[in-house]
Write an enzyme that holds these catalytic residues in place. Structure first.
Site, PDB file in Angstrom:
ATOM      1  N   CYS A  46     -10.951  -3.525 -12.791  1.00  0.00           N
ATOM      2  CA  CYS A  46      -9.647  -3.838 -13.388  1.00  0.00           C
ATOM      3  C   CYS A  46      -9.726  -4.051 -14.892  1.00  0.00           C
ATOM      4  O   CYS A  46      -9.401  -3.145 -15.655  1.00  0.00           O
ATOM      5  CB  CYS A  46      -9.040  -5.047 -12.699  1.00  0.00           C
ATOM      6  SG  CYS A  46      -8.596  -4.703 -10.990  1.00  0.00           S
TER       7      CYS A  46
HETATM    8  N1  LIG Z   1     -10.263  -4.479  -6.593  1.00  0.00           N
HETATM    9  C1  LIG Z   1      -9.395  -5.288  -7.161  1.00  0.00           C
HETATM   10  O1  LIG Z   1      -9.643  -6.473  -7.318  1.00  0.00           O
HETATM   11  C2  LIG Z   1      -8.051  -4.778  -7.642  1.00  0.00           C
HETATM   12  C3  LIG Z   1      -7.063  -5.699  -7.989  1.00  0.00           C
HETATM   13  C4  LIG Z   1      -5.830  -5.246  -8.422  1.00  0.00           C
HETATM   14  C5  LIG Z   1      -5.603  -3.881  -8.537  1.00  0.00           C
HETATM   15  N2  LIG Z   1      -6.581  -2.997  -8.211  1.00  0.00           N
HETATM   16  C6  LIG Z   1      -6.266  -1.566  -8.328  1.00  0.00           C
HETATM   17  O2  LIG Z   1      -6.059  -1.063  -7.023  1.00  0.00           O
HETATM   18  C7  LIG Z   1      -6.522   0.291  -6.923  1.00  0.00           C
HETATM   19  C8  LIG Z   1      -7.541   0.417  -5.812  1.00  0.00           C
HETATM   20  O3  LIG Z   1      -8.653  -0.394  -6.135  1.00  0.00           O
HETATM   21  P1  LIG Z   1      -9.727  -0.838  -5.053  1.00  0.00           P
HETATM   22  O4  LIG Z   1     -10.535  -1.895  -5.705  1.00  0.00           O
HETATM   23  O5  LIG Z   1      -9.091  -1.127  -3.743  1.00  0.00           O
HETATM   24  O6  LIG Z   1     -10.582   0.510  -4.936  1.00  0.00           O
HETATM   25  P2  LIG Z   1     -11.662   0.836  -3.812  1.00  0.00           P
HETATM   26  O7  LIG Z   1     -12.579   1.826  -4.399  1.00  0.00           O
HETATM   27  O8  LIG Z   1     -12.215  -0.438  -3.232  1.00  0.00           O
HETATM   28  O9  LIG Z   1     -10.804   1.511  -2.650  1.00  0.00           O
HETATM   29  C9  LIG Z   1     -10.140   2.709  -2.810  1.00  0.00           C
HETATM   30  C10 LIG Z   1     -10.221   3.487  -1.513  1.00  0.00           C
HETATM   31  O10 LIG Z   1      -9.482   4.712  -1.686  1.00  0.00           O
HETATM   32  C11 LIG Z   1     -10.190   5.750  -1.059  1.00  0.00           C
HETATM   33  N3  LIG Z   1      -9.738   7.008  -1.639  1.00  0.00           N
HETATM   34  C12 LIG Z   1     -10.090   7.604  -2.802  1.00  0.00           C
HETATM   35  N4  LIG Z   1      -9.404   8.725  -3.005  1.00  0.00           N
HETATM   36  C13 LIG Z   1      -8.585   8.856  -1.935  1.00  0.00           C
HETATM   37  C14 LIG Z   1      -7.615   9.829  -1.562  1.00  0.00           C
HETATM   38  N5  LIG Z   1      -7.342  10.883  -2.330  1.00  0.00           N
HETATM   39  N6  LIG Z   1      -6.979   9.655  -0.401  1.00  0.00           N
HETATM   40  C15 LIG Z   1      -7.250   8.590   0.401  1.00  0.00           C
HETATM   41  N7  LIG Z   1      -8.127   7.635   0.088  1.00  0.00           N
HETATM   42  C16 LIG Z   1      -8.793   7.767  -1.061  1.00  0.00           C
HETATM   43  C17 LIG Z   1     -11.642   5.411  -1.299  1.00  0.00           C
HETATM   44  O11 LIG Z   1     -12.472   6.048  -0.365  1.00  0.00           O
HETATM   45  C18 LIG Z   1     -11.622   3.887  -1.128  1.00  0.00           C
HETATM   46  O12 LIG Z   1     -11.870   3.492   0.211  1.00  0.00           O
HETATM   47  C19 LIG Z   1      -7.053   0.639  -8.313  1.00  0.00           C
HETATM   48  O13 LIG Z   1      -6.039   1.219  -9.059  1.00  0.00           O
HETATM   49  C20 LIG Z   1      -7.383  -0.734  -8.901  1.00  0.00           C
HETATM   50  O14 LIG Z   1      -7.342  -0.729 -10.313  1.00  0.00           O
HETATM   51  C21 LIG Z   1      -7.795  -3.407  -7.754  1.00  0.00           C
END
Ligand SMILES: NC(=O)c1ccc[n+]([C@@H]2O[C@H](COP(=O)([O-])OP(=O)(O)OC[C@H]3O[C@@H](n4cnc5c(N)ncnc54)[C@H](O)[C@@H]3O)[C@@H](O)[C@H]2O)c1
Length: 443
Positions: free
Chosen positions: A275
């Protein structure tokens, strides 16, 4: 109000809708579990087959989620996972929670959003609400996601509905989680916002509507840039405090006694995760299109990204005080995850420090992190030591606390180490420790 909208509203109020969650990671899986726990049929979609297979066996892989819940929702068939996007047609609400990384040149990479939106578009039908949750630059929902969905030939706002609602989950936080953290929602039309609020209110106690997806996209970036800038400020002051011999940690604690107008931020070895390191770059990239330079973002990134280099120089300084060369010095890194009590290694400053040490010819690196069993540093796979023993500590020329995991026994660490370089003030409770070098203390 259109018929599609009325029908969807009815499903939402009766809680008989089906939920789809695309991207089952730190954001998507807790969200899916929350809906399924309410007895709402939920389908998770991910491109990684192992994750899907694990979930369908009732196995959990996200530390903050209670594994029993996953077993229960799978056994009761309330939740299932798949790699097949055609299931989107069964879902009334579809959340997109895919990664938004940056490229090697730190430009936004929204390819996962684009790919998953295409997957939704292939089976888009009237009465579906799509909610983008991935953090991204203002305009993504309207200028990138909507045009793809529009290719299905349905009208946004009356036949299908689209909103942006940024995620605020803070992995490892024991107080604030998906259900009790307020969230913001901005739809393409008023009706989109209204439906997205109703959809979120099924599981979230407070949902705050705003006037457009752009406001919601921008407010999420403001939250993260606010943190990045303030952390950079204390990181810079920590370096000054090192020169003048004043303890920055005491300074922050003292300033925190002011009951208004101040909020504490703490220095450290750098920032990481998915993030606050990445998201500010999304805005500075977008700003360039408008001939606008986001100076605060650039300055904060410069300071925060210099911190692993600063810690490396502190390590070298400690090695130089001992009768050992860089090439034969043993360095023990405690904590590889990017922050305490999580298993997330993405952009971890500890990893960056280890890479920088290797570049300097300091190759005898060992690490311990109960959350990160193995990691690649440079070209080599390293394995965490099984435990932290007195022998392990005493054999290191410098023990570096990079992540202040709660499970570490800091008394024991200080007792048996030659030198502890504490980048997190984790040893603050240990009195009169002469072998602790604290980042931002100058002693
Ligand atoms: N991790 C955090 O603390 C957090 C907090 C707030 C916002 N975010 C935002 O949320 C979003 C997701 O982050 P995250 O930490 O959950 O990521 P992550 O990598 O933990 O999870 C993302 C998932 O999406 C899957 N994926 C990738 N491409 C895909 C596709 N085309 N179709 C289907 N699935 C797909 C991946 O395999 C993975 O399991 C990002 O934009 C991040 O900036 C994250």
């Amino acid at each position: 109000m259109s018929l599609a909208s009325e029908q969807l509203e009815k499903l939402l109020r009766e809680k008989t809708c089906t939920i789809g969650v695309i991207g089952l990671g730190y954001v998507g899986l807790p969200l899916a579990v929350e809906y399924a726990k309410k007895g709402i049929k939920t389908i998770g979609i991910d491109v990684v087959e192992e994750k899907v297979a694990m979930l369908n066996r009732g196995e959990n892989y996200i530390a903050d989620i209670n594994s029993e819940w996953v077993k229960e929702i799978v056994t009761s068939k309330t939740f299932s996972a798949t790699t097949d996007f055609s299931v989107c047609s069964e879902c009334d609400i579809i959340f997109i929670c895919v990664p938004t990384p940056f490229t090697v040149n730190k430009d936004p990479d929204i390819s996962h959003i684009v790919d998953s939106t295409r997957g939704v578009t292939n089976s888009l039908r009237a009465g579906q609400l799509i909610i983008l949750k991935s953090t991204t630059f203002p305009g993504t929902t309207e200028k990138y996601v909507k045009p793809i969905l529009d290719e299905a030939g349905l009208k946004c706002g009356s036949e299908y509905f689209l909103a942006f609602s940024p995620e605020r989950i803070d992995p490892g936080n024991k107080v604030w989680h998906t259900a009790n953290t307020p969230i913001v929602v901005g739809g393409i039309t008023e009706n989109c916002t209204k439906l997205a609020v109703l959809a979120n209110e099924i599981i979230i106690s407070k949902v705050v509507p705003v006037n457009s997806p752009g406001v919601a996209e921008m407010e999420k970036l403001l939250e993260n840039i606010f943190r990045s800038v303030n952390i950079a400020l204390v990181n810079e002051l920590a370096q000054l405090c090192d020169r003048i011999g004043v303890n920055i940690w005491e300074v922050v604690e003292a300033a925190s006694t002011k009951p208004f107008g101040f909020m504490p931020f703490y220095p450290g070895p750098g920032i990481g995760g998915h993030c606050i390191l990445i998201d500010p770059y999304y805005l500075s990239w977008m700003a360039r299109e408008y001939d606008f330079v986001t100076n605060f973002i650039t300055l904060a990134a410069e300071v925060n990204e210099s911190m692993p280099f600063y810690v490396r120089s502190m390590i070298i300084k400690e090695i130089a005080k001992q009768p050992v060369s860089l090439a034969s010095a043993n360095i023990l890194i405690l904590g590889m995850a990017f922050k305490k009590d999580v298993d997330d290694l993405r952009h971890s400053p500890a990893l960056r420090i280890a890479e920088l040490l290797l570049e300097e010819g300091i190759t005898n690196i060992t690490y311990h992190d109960p959350y990160i069993p193995t990691t690649k540093i440079g070209e080599t796979i390293y394995t965490s030591t099984k435990s932290i023993t007195p022998e392990l500590l005493s054999s290191a020329n410098v023990v570096v606390i990079t992540t202040d995991h709660s499970v570490f026994d800091y008394e024991m660490i200080v007792k048996h180490s030659k030198v502890v370089l504490d980048t997190r003030n984790a040893c603050k409770h240990i009195k009169d420790a002469t072998n602790v070098v604290l980042l931002g203390d100058g002693k």
